[in-house]
Design a protein around this motif. Structure first.
Motif, mmCIF file in Angstrom:
data_model
loop_
_atom_site.group_PDB
_atom_site.id
_atom_site.type_symbol
_atom_site.label_atom_id
_atom_site.label_comp_id
_atom_site.label_asym_id
_atom_site.label_seq_id
_atom_site.Cartn_x
_atom_site.Cartn_y
_atom_site.Cartn_z
ATOM 1 N N GLY A 80 20.443 25.958 15.540
ATOM 2 C CA GLY A 80 21.701 25.398 16.022
ATOM 3 C C GLY A 80 22.907 26.231 15.637
ATOM 4 O O GLY A 80 23.832 26.405 16.448
ATOM 5 N N ASN A 132 25.534 27.871 18.381
ATOM 6 C CA ASN A 132 26.908 27.374 18.415
ATOM 7 C C ASN A 132 27.922 28.393 17.896
ATOM 8 O O ASN A 132 29.019 28.492 18.436
ATOM 9 N N LYS A 167 29.788 20.772 16.599
ATOM 10 C CA LYS A 167 28.359 20.830 16.289
ATOM 11 C C LYS A 167 28.086 21.667 15.052
ATOM 12 O O LYS A 167 27.150 21.370 14.294
ATOM 13 N N GLN A 201 28.792 19.395 12.285
ATOM 14 C CA GLN A 201 27.743 18.378 12.245
ATOM 15 C C GLN A 201 26.458 18.929 11.647
ATOM 16 O O GLN A 201 25.781 18.242 10.863
ATOM 17 N N ASN A 217 29.764 13.713 14.907
ATOM 18 C CA ASN A 217 28.883 13.256 15.988
ATOM 19 C C ASN A 217 29.688 12.593 17.101
ATOM 20 O O ASN A 217 29.389 12.763 18.291
ATOM 21 N N ALA A 275 31.325 15.409 19.039
ATOM 22 C CA ALA A 275 30.333 16.152 19.816
ATOM 23 C C ALA A 275 29.913 15.382 21.059
ATOM 24 O O ALA A 275 29.785 15.952 22.152
ATOM 25 N N THR A 332 30.787 16.458 24.853
ATOM 26 C CA THR A 332 29.676 16.586 25.785
ATOM 27 C C THR A 332 29.917 15.764 27.040
ATOM 28 O O THR A 332 29.604 16.198 28.162
ATOM 29 N N PRO A 338 22.202 18.865 18.648
ATOM 30 C CA PRO A 338 23.140 19.966 18.374
ATOM 31 C C PRO A 338 22.475 21.333 18.316
ATOM 32 O O PRO A 338 23.148 22.352 18.517
ATOM 33 N N SER A 379 22.890 23.837 22.504
ATOM 34 C CA SER A 379 23.591 25.129 22.530
ATOM 35 C C SER A 379 22.789 26.170 23.298
ATOM 36 O O SER A 379 23.359 26.993 24.029
#
Length: 322
Positions: free
Chosen positions: A20, A24, A55, A58, A93, A96, A100, A276, A280
């Motif tokens: 992740g 990201n 992210k 997170q 979260n 994110a 999204t 997450p 990506s």
């Protein structure tokens, strides 16, 4: 001493963290460099950058939480540590998921082809629609702050209470816990419904466009059909990850409360970390600029590795000094 399940849990959490972070951080660096270079940024790149930053935070919080749960669960359950970690994870979260949602709505308004007057009205006001959604999400963020205060007190009292009084406390607090959990879930339902609706409409629009291409001439059909089929695969993958993420969050809230003393329940958190990490990669593959930049980086790394091999082989052939 760590048990076998704890070691497996930490290894999987670290692997998801690395995947992740690579994806990201790459998205954030590419978009920020383009922003500095051109001194302007598009709406899609702005949403992608904000989504990548949320992210990254997170994933950092999730890795810290995983190591605390795996290495020292009693230390993690202390109020001074668990409360800020839970609050920070909830904020990241929340951001994110809402970024999204904005990205899903943006792709719907940008790519889909519908002749309905409401859709055309929203497309003409795309920037205002996305901005309104972000402002609207702040209301639910405030709601999370208020509910988390009560939720954390209830959840952390389970660890601090004696086993003799634990059953009685859970039975007395069960109704209140369910009400709080429903309210916390409600803040997720709206962005999830908006995202799933947008992605489903985009999926239907792409399928309809492919059918229209089959009715047209053979020249333009092959290239356009392949591009739209690829887009459909991205949408389906995104739908799957987002659905798994939503249900994993709801399931983890129930599992950690009902089976709080079971070591295997922490593995449900691994499903939450998939979103997450995997999303990506989908964004990189679905964005032509990010995909081309990633291929350039991979080719550069491959060529640099080839250059190092002859140098290392020459060093082995050199005579050793006496």
């Amino acid at each position: 001493m760590l048990a076998g399940l704890d070691i497996i849990f930490l290894i999987l959490s670290t692997a998801e963290f690395i995947i992740g972070m690579l994806g990201n951080v790459f998205i954030g660096l590419v978009n920020c460099s383009e922003w500095v270079k051109n001194r302007k940024i598009s709406l899609a790149d702005f949403i992608l950058t904000c989504l990548a930053i949320s992210k990254i935070t997170q994933l950092l919080v999730s890795l810290f939480e995983s190591f605390m749960m795996g290495l020292n669960p009693p230390f993690y359950s202390t109020y001074k540590l668990a409360k800020p970690v839970a609050l920070l994870w909830r904020i990241t979260n929340h951001l994110a998921i809402w970024f999204t949602t904005c990205l899903s709505i943006f792709y719907l308004l940008k790519i889909a082809q519908f002749s309905h007057s409401l859709f055309l009205w929203l497309r003409w006001r795309m920037n205002r629609v996305v901005l309104a959604i972000l402002v609207f999400s702040l209301f639910f963020l405030l709601l999370d702050f208020l509910l988390l205060e009560t939720f954390n007190d209830l959840f952390l009292n389970i660890y601090a209470m004696d086993e003799s009084n634990l059953t009685l406390y859970i039975n007395e607090s069960k109704t209140f816990y369910i009400k709080t959990l429903i309210l916390l879930s409600f803040s997720y339902i709206i962005p999830v419904v908006l995202s799933l609706t947008s992605l489903l409409l985009l999926f239907l629009s792409l399928v309809k466009h492919i059918r229209n291409l089959h009715l047209n001439s053979m020249r333009s059909r092959d290239c356009s059909t392949q591009a739209h089929k690829k887009a459909i695969k991205m949408v389906v993958s995104f739908l799957f990850l987002f659905t798994v993420h939503f249900f994993s969050i709801q399931l983890s809230n129930w599992m950690l409360f009902l089976f709080w003393n079971n070591r295997s329940t922490k593995f449900i958190l691994l499903a939450i970390y998939v979103f997450p990490s995997g999303h990506s990669l989908i964004l990189i593959l679905g964005n032509s600029r990010l995909r081309q930049t990633a291929l350039k980086v991979l080719r550069h790394l491959k060529s640099s590795l080839k250059r190092e091999k002859p140098i290392s082989s020459l060093q082995k052939d050199l005579p050793k000094p006496f």
